[in-house]
Design a protein around this motif. Structure first.
Motif, mmCIF file in Angstrom:
data_model
loop_
_atom_site.group_PDB
_atom_site.id
_atom_site.type_symbol
_atom_site.label_atom_id
_atom_site.label_comp_id
_atom_site.label_asym_id
_atom_site.label_seq_id
_atom_site.Cartn_x
_atom_site.Cartn_y
_atom_site.Cartn_z
ATOM 1 N N SER A 140 0.866 -1.185 0.000
ATOM 2 C CA SER A 140 0.000 0.000 0.000
ATOM 3 C C SER A 140 0.903 1.236 0.000
ATOM 4 N N ARG A 141 0.348 2.348 -0.481
ATOM 5 C CA ARG A 141 1.176 3.554 -0.584
ATOM 6 C C ARG A 141 0.590 4.653 0.299
ATOM 7 N N PRO A 142 1.425 5.580 0.720
ATOM 8 C CA PRO A 142 0.876 6.686 1.514
ATOM 9 C C PRO A 142 -0.069 7.520 0.657
ATOM 10 N N VAL A 143 -1.121 8.052 1.269
ATOM 11 C CA VAL A 143 -2.028 8.900 0.489
ATOM 12 C C VAL A 143 -1.530 10.348 0.476
ATOM 13 N N VAL A 144 -0.607 10.646 1.378
ATOM 14 C CA VAL A 144 -0.098 12.014 1.475
ATOM 15 C C VAL A 144 1.228 12.107 0.728
ATOM 16 N N THR A 145 1.478 13.241 0.078
ATOM 17 C CA THR A 145 2.764 13.467 -0.590
ATOM 18 C C THR A 145 3.899 13.300 0.427
ATOM 19 N N PRO A 146 4.879 12.429 0.159
ATOM 20 C CA PRO A 146 5.986 12.294 1.111
ATOM 21 C C PRO A 146 6.829 13.571 1.151
ATOM 22 N N LEU A 147 7.399 13.832 2.313
ATOM 23 C CA LEU A 147 8.324 14.954 2.465
ATOM 24 C C LEU A 147 9.742 14.405 2.339
ATOM 25 N N GLN A 148 10.511 14.929 1.411
ATOM 26 C CA GLN A 148 11.864 14.405 1.175
ATOM 27 C C GLN A 148 12.908 15.491 1.479
ATOM 28 N N PRO A 149 13.464 15.470 2.689
ATOM 29 C CA PRO A 149 14.422 16.525 3.043
ATOM 30 C C PRO A 149 15.854 16.258 2.595
ATOM 31 N N SER A 150 16.107 15.143 1.947
ATOM 32 C CA SER A 150 17.498 14.804 1.592
ATOM 33 C C SER A 150 18.148 15.915 0.769
ATOM 34 N N VAL A 151 19.322 16.339 1.205
ATOM 35 C CA VAL A 151 20.066 17.366 0.474
ATOM 36 C C VAL A 151 20.766 16.747 -0.730
ATOM 37 N N VAL A 152 21.162 15.493 -0.565
ATOM 38 C CA VAL A 152 21.958 14.874 -1.614
ATOM 39 C C VAL A 152 21.369 13.507 -1.968
ATOM 40 N N TYR A 153 21.612 13.070 -3.195
ATOM 41 C CA TYR A 153 21.045 11.824 -3.704
ATOM 42 C C TYR A 153 22.188 10.918 -4.142
ATOM 43 N N ALA A 154 22.114 9.626 -3.779
ATOM 44 C CA ALA A 154 23.173 8.679 -4.125
ATOM 45 C C ALA A 154 22.850 8.024 -5.463
ATOM 46 N N SER A 155 23.842 7.965 -6.340
ATOM 47 C CA SER A 155 23.655 7.338 -7.652
ATOM 48 C C SER A 155 24.340 5.976 -7.663
ATOM 49 N N ASP A 180 24.655 9.872 -17.022
ATOM 50 C CA ASP A 180 23.352 9.836 -17.691
ATOM 51 C C ASP A 180 22.407 10.879 -17.088
ATOM 52 N N GLN A 181 22.446 10.998 -15.746
ATOM 53 C CA GLN A 181 21.573 11.963 -15.086
ATOM 54 C C GLN A 181 21.937 13.383 -15.487
ATOM 55 N N TYR A 182 23.237 13.703 -15.384
ATOM 56 C CA TYR A 182 23.669 15.073 -15.686
ATOM 57 C C TYR A 182 23.440 15.430 -17.157
ATOM 58 N N GLU A 183 23.550 14.425 -18.022
ATOM 59 C CA GLU A 183 23.359 14.694 -19.453
ATOM 60 C C GLU A 183 21.883 14.639 -19.861
ATOM 61 N N GLY A 184 21.002 14.365 -18.880
ATOM 62 C CA GLY A 184 19.575 14.378 -19.161
ATOM 63 C C GLY A 184 19.083 13.127 -19.877
ATOM 64 N N ARG A 185 19.903 12.067 -19.919
ATOM 65 C CA ARG A 185 19.440 10.824 -20.556
ATOM 66 C C ARG A 185 18.532 10.049 -19.611
ATOM 67 N N THR A 186 18.697 10.257 -18.310
ATOM 68 C CA THR A 186 17.783 9.664 -17.328
ATOM 69 C C THR A 186 17.342 10.765 -16.376
ATOM 70 N N GLU A 187 16.231 10.507 -15.696
ATOM 71 C CA GLU A 187 15.695 11.468 -14.733
ATOM 72 C C GLU A 187 16.250 11.135 -13.363
ATOM 73 N N GLY A 188 16.646 12.140 -12.619
ATOM 74 C CA GLY A 188 17.058 11.848 -11.252
ATOM 75 C C GLY A 188 17.552 13.091 -10.550
ATOM 76 N N PHE A 189 17.403 13.120 -9.258
ATOM 77 C CA PHE A 189 17.879 14.253 -8.469
ATOM 78 C C PHE A 189 19.318 13.991 -8.044
ATOM 79 N N THR A 190 20.088 15.063 -7.859
ATOM 80 C CA THR A 190 21.484 14.909 -7.451
ATOM 81 C C THR A 190 21.778 15.656 -6.153
ATOM 82 N N TYR A 191 21.346 16.922 -6.118
ATOM 83 C CA TYR A 191 21.671 17.782 -4.994
ATOM 84 C C TYR A 191 20.512 18.758 -4.874
#
Ligand SMILES: *Cc1c(COP(=O)(O)O)cnc(C)c1O
Length: 395
Positions: A20-35, A43-54
């Motif tokens: 089951s999934r939360p019905v509320v939008t999750p809050l994501q405070p992470s400053v940085v994202y691990a690849s 791929d992320q930086y070149e826009g070939r894939t979607e993803g957050f970095t910082y």
């Protein structure tokens, strides 16, 4: 168990599985994202894939909020910024260069005026101010160096409506961009990009989030190249919003339509009620037939006259002091768009830097008040204002 056999408390563990999934939008405070790998990061930086970095470069809570406001404004790719002023800043600094000229409304939000009078000249950008209700005056102020026209959809605090269509026509003739601050009218009243503007700006802190607890702004541009320049500048200057503020504002949007309708209905009723009180000299509400821009508001806003009402109390500063003292439950605070009604006195706050003569020219006397009407019961508002206006008359 020896500490070395225990899973490290420092390692972040996987999130518990759940079908089951939360019905509320999750809050994501992470400053940085691990690849997963350097290749994946490429791929992320070149826009070939979607993803957050910082998170200064973007984060999920800002994206979710921006996409909702994009849908309201009928645009794609808008961004959320740390404040409305950050959105103004990003727009001006991204799109202007030394030697450019700007034409701006002469009754803009105070900090926007300061940005134009104090910061833009330091960048070598020249600014002319004129009455945005007069498209011919705006056209006359434009030169062959005019790169941008900046206006707001409703002036503060006299609630005048600019001739946006006339200004856009003049700007089209010279190729100048038109940036519209839509904070007071919201996309419920007006959608500048659909009407031909190039940039739309909001202070989300006001009506859109609606609870005075999130400081945020928004900017979107019609041209993807402009949008890219604005986003790039915003990330470089660090104008990025906090995830928590975005989360709060997105939550606020769930009730935006309901809040807007109720506050607007209250505003119309309160404007009529105030106009009938002896101690009130004049009422300003674009929805009233006696407002100087009523016809323009009618056609431009399609009846969405909004929640802002201003009035002039008889008796000057002394009466103004008695009015606020007699209405302690109503926040005397210079903001707008909160669920609760707030009252501001421009002569002692937003317009205090102007000379008395300059204020008089705008019609801002010591008895002038601006109301941001909230969603309370209208009977409560009427009885509070009745009490305040009555107390003001007791010299
Ligand atoms: C409040 C406001 C701003 C500035 O927004 P902040 O979020 O306070 O930085 C800009 N324009 C208008 C019309 C506003 O009311």
């Amino acid at each position: 168990m020896p500490a070395s056999d225990r899973p490290s408390l420092i390692r972040r563990t996987a999130w518990p599985e759940s079908v089951s999934r939360p019905v509320v939008t999750p809050l994501q405070p992470s400053v940085v994202y691990a690849s997963p790998s350097p290749d994946a990061l490429d791929d992320q930086y070149e826009g070939r894939t979607e993803g957050f970095t910082y998170s200064r470069e973007g984060h999920p809570n800002a994206r979710v909020l921006a996409q909702k406001i994009d849908a309201m404004e009928g645009v794609r790719g808008g961004i959320v910024t740390a404040s409305g002023m950050a959105a103004v800043t990003a727009t001006l600094y991204a799109l202007l260069e030394r030697g450019d000229h700007v034409v701006a409304g002469n009754q803009l939000y105070g900090r926007s005026l300061r940005m134009l009078t104090q910061q833009m000249p330091r960048m070598g950008v020249e600014v002319s101010f004129c009455d945005p209700g007069d498209a011919a005056a705006v056209a006359a102020a434009m030169t062959d160096r005019t790169r941008l026209v900046l206006i707001e959809t409703m002036s503060n605090p006299t609630l005048r409506i600019p001739d946006v269509a006339g200004i856009m026509a003049a700007a089209r003739r010279t190729g100048a961009l038109v940036a519209v601050d839509n904070t007071f009218t919201t996309p419920r009243g007006y959608r500048p990009l659909e009407e031909g503007a190039d940039i739309v700006i909001h202070s989300i802190a006001k009506l859109l989030s609606g609870h005075s607890d999130a400081m945020l702004g928004y900017v979107a541009a019609r041209d993807p190249a402009h949008m890219q320049a604005i986003e790039e500048l915003s990330v470089t200057l660090g104008l990025t919003p906090s995830p928590f503020d975005c989360w709060l504002a997105e939550r606020g949007l769930y009730t935006f339509d309901l809040r807007f309708d109720r506050a607007q209905q209250n505003a119309g009723a309160l404007a009529g009620y105030l106009a009938g009180l002896d101690g009130v000299e004049r009422v300003f509400y674009p929805g009233r037939a006696d407002h100087p821009d009523h016809a323009r508001a009618q056609s431009m806003l399609g009846g969405a006259f909004g929640n802002m009402v201003s009035f002039v109390l008889r008796g000057g500063r002394a009466a103004a002091n008695r009015l606020t003292a007699a209405m302690p439950d109503l926040a005397f605070a210079p903001t707008l768009g909160d669920v609760g009604t707030t009252l501001s006195h421009p002569a002692s706050s937003s317009h205090r830097a102007l000379s008395a003569e300059a204020r008089a020219e705008l019609g801002i006397t010591e008895g002038f008040f601006r109301i941001s009407v909230g969603i309370e019961e209208i009977a409560l508002l009427q009885s509070e204002f009745e009490k305040g206006v009555h107390a003001a008359a007791q010299a």
